[in-house]
Write an enzyme that holds these catalytic residues in place. Sequence first.
Site, mmCIF file in Angstrom:
data_model
loop_
_atom_site.group_PDB
_atom_site.id
_atom_site.type_symbol
_atom_site.label_atom_id
_atom_site.label_comp_id
_atom_site.label_asym_id
_atom_site.label_seq_id
_atom_site.Cartn_x
_atom_site.Cartn_y
_atom_site.Cartn_z
ATOM 1 N N HIS A 35 95.123 81.788 60.708
ATOM 2 C CA HIS A 35 94.470 81.493 61.984
ATOM 3 C C HIS A 35 94.816 82.616 62.946
ATOM 4 O O HIS A 35 95.962 83.098 62.969
ATOM 5 C CB HIS A 35 94.939 80.152 62.553
ATOM 6 C CG HIS A 35 94.638 79.019 61.638
ATOM 7 N ND1 HIS A 35 93.378 78.482 61.513
ATOM 8 C CD2 HIS A 35 95.423 78.362 60.758
ATOM 9 C CE1 HIS A 35 93.409 77.528 60.610
ATOM 10 N NE2 HIS A 35 94.641 77.438 60.127
ATOM 11 N N ILE A 36 93.854 83.019 63.724
ATOM 12 C CA ILE A 36 94.041 84.096 64.688
ATOM 13 C C ILE A 36 94.949 83.633 65.825
ATOM 14 O O ILE A 36 95.883 84.323 66.217
ATOM 15 C CB ILE A 36 92.677 84.578 65.206
ATOM 16 C CG1 ILE A 36 91.872 85.178 64.035
ATOM 17 C CG2 ILE A 36 92.833 85.567 66.353
ATOM 18 C CD1 ILE A 36 90.400 85.381 64.322
ATOM 19 N N SER A 37 94.660 82.438 66.331
ATOM 20 C CA SER A 37 95.475 81.887 67.415
ATOM 21 C C SER A 37 96.596 81.039 66.822
ATOM 22 O O SER A 37 96.561 80.671 65.644
ATOM 23 C CB SER A 37 94.607 81.021 68.335
ATOM 24 O OG SER A 37 94.151 79.872 67.637
ATOM 25 N N ARG A 48 83.147 85.599 70.975
ATOM 26 C CA ARG A 48 83.512 84.194 71.159
ATOM 27 C C ARG A 48 84.907 84.084 71.778
ATOM 28 O O ARG A 48 85.885 84.574 71.219
ATOM 29 C CB ARG A 48 83.512 83.495 69.796
ATOM 30 C CG ARG A 48 84.062 82.100 69.819
ATOM 31 C CD ARG A 48 84.269 81.570 68.416
ATOM 32 N NE ARG A 48 84.848 80.241 68.458
ATOM 33 C CZ ARG A 48 85.619 79.738 67.520
ATOM 34 N NH1 ARG A 48 85.910 80.453 66.450
ATOM 35 N NH2 ARG A 48 86.095 78.537 67.633
ATOM 36 N N HIS A 108 90.757 71.416 60.082
ATOM 37 C CA HIS A 108 91.207 70.163 60.664
ATOM 38 C C HIS A 108 90.371 68.967 60.226
ATOM 39 O O HIS A 108 90.617 67.852 60.686
ATOM 40 C CB HIS A 108 91.190 70.283 62.195
ATOM 41 C CG HIS A 108 91.691 71.607 62.669
ATOM 42 N ND1 HIS A 108 93.015 71.989 62.541
ATOM 43 C CD2 HIS A 108 91.046 72.665 63.213
ATOM 44 C CE1 HIS A 108 93.159 73.215 63.016
ATOM 45 N NE2 HIS A 108 91.982 73.645 63.422
ATOM 46 N N ARG A 116 97.579 74.915 70.906
ATOM 47 C CA ARG A 116 96.243 74.560 71.375
ATOM 48 C C ARG A 116 96.067 73.044 71.400
ATOM 49 O O ARG A 116 97.035 72.298 71.363
ATOM 50 C CB ARG A 116 95.209 75.255 70.495
ATOM 51 C CG ARG A 116 95.364 76.789 70.598
ATOM 52 C CD ARG A 116 94.307 77.538 69.905
ATOM 53 N NE ARG A 116 92.993 77.236 70.466
ATOM 54 C CZ ARG A 116 91.860 77.517 69.863
ATOM 55 N NH1 ARG A 116 91.857 78.108 68.685
ATOM 56 N NH2 ARG A 116 90.699 77.226 70.414
ATOM 57 N N GLU A 137 96.369 80.427 54.043
ATOM 58 C CA GLU A 137 95.636 79.952 55.217
ATOM 59 C C GLU A 137 96.010 80.826 56.410
ATOM 60 O O GLU A 137 97.197 81.067 56.648
ATOM 61 C CB GLU A 137 96.010 78.497 55.485
ATOM 62 C CG GLU A 137 95.426 77.908 56.740
ATOM 63 C CD GLU A 137 95.938 76.495 57.027
ATOM 64 O OE1 GLU A 137 95.707 76.028 58.153
ATOM 65 O OE2 GLU A 137 96.589 75.870 56.156
ATOM 66 N N ARG A 149 94.023 70.331 66.741
ATOM 67 C CA ARG A 149 94.187 71.537 65.923
ATOM 68 C C ARG A 149 95.570 71.610 65.262
ATOM 69 O O ARG A 149 95.820 72.498 64.460
ATOM 70 C CB ARG A 149 93.960 72.792 66.762
ATOM 71 C CG ARG A 149 92.544 72.926 67.264
ATOM 72 C CD ARG A 149 92.319 74.273 67.923
ATOM 73 N NE ARG A 149 91.123 74.292 68.724
ATOM 74 C CZ ARG A 149 89.899 74.516 68.253
ATOM 75 N NH1 ARG A 149 89.722 74.739 66.974
ATOM 76 N NH2 ARG A 149 88.859 74.524 69.054
ATOM 77 N N PRO A 176 83.432 78.694 59.900
ATOM 78 C CA PRO A 176 82.472 78.597 60.999
ATOM 79 C C PRO A 176 82.926 79.296 62.272
ATOM 80 O O PRO A 176 84.097 79.270 62.637
ATOM 81 C CB PRO A 176 82.335 77.090 61.224
ATOM 82 C CG PRO A 176 83.541 76.477 60.624
ATOM 83 C CD PRO A 176 83.943 77.373 59.496
ATOM 84 N N ASN A 177 81.943 79.920 62.899
ATOM 85 C CA ASN A 177 82.050 80.587 64.192
ATOM 86 C C ASN A 177 82.837 81.891 64.161
ATOM 87 O O ASN A 177 82.886 82.597 65.158
ATOM 88 C CB ASN A 177 82.626 79.642 65.257
ATOM 89 C CG ASN A 177 81.757 78.428 65.444
ATOM 90 O OD1 ASN A 177 80.556 78.542 65.621
ATOM 91 N ND2 ASN A 177 82.354 77.247 65.367
ATOM 92 N N ALA A 180 87.334 75.532 62.135
ATOM 93 C CA ALA A 180 87.459 74.111 62.453
ATOM 94 C C ALA A 180 87.517 73.228 61.207
ATOM 95 O O ALA A 180 88.047 72.118 61.266
ATOM 96 C CB ALA A 180 86.301 73.680 63.355
ATOM 97 N N ASP A 209 90.584 70.040 48.333
ATOM 98 C CA ASP A 209 90.386 69.784 46.907
ATOM 99 C C ASP A 209 89.905 71.027 46.162
ATOM 100 O O ASP A 209 90.328 71.281 45.033
ATOM 101 C CB ASP A 209 89.398 68.634 46.704
ATOM 102 C CG ASP A 209 89.967 67.279 47.118
ATOM 103 O OD1 ASP A 209 91.198 67.177 47.347
ATOM 104 O OD2 ASP A 209 89.175 66.326 47.231
#
Length: 142
Positions: free
Chosen positions: A98-100, A18, A78, A105, A96, A109, A10-11, A75, A85
């Site tokens: 993540h950009i940040s 963003r 989290h 943060r 996995e 998170r 999402p997003n 998101a 599963d």
Amino acid sequence: MKTILILNGPNLNLLGRREPDVYGARSFDDYLQELRAQYPDVQIDYFQSNHEGALIDKLHEVGFTIDGIVLNAGAYTHTSIALHDAIRAITAPVVEVHISNVHQREPFRHQSFISAACRGVICGFGLDSYRLAVEALVNSEK
């Protein structure tokens, strides 16, 4: 030729617009073209959805035939035991990303429900987190 799926949650369709101070000003489509050019011998497929079920369906669809998956669950990282599963249910290795740096943060998170199901985790290197994940999958056994 290896096939790797980049799966964004999402997003992430709003990258470039963003919160550019957190996620940068570059669109993912622009970055994806560059990434594909860096790996001409790898088929890099892409799917993005704002819907948890669509991400799970995509994992089920490709997770037994593809060489690896780079997953930025946004998101849902989290919150989603269902994604955990689904990752456990498939045979393709999942990294996995993540950009940040999520550990710099908000405290909510800092917890990932999917990390334990993934081969590894890469975060905090901006869009280059995806390249690092692709590199790890290209150089690993299925």
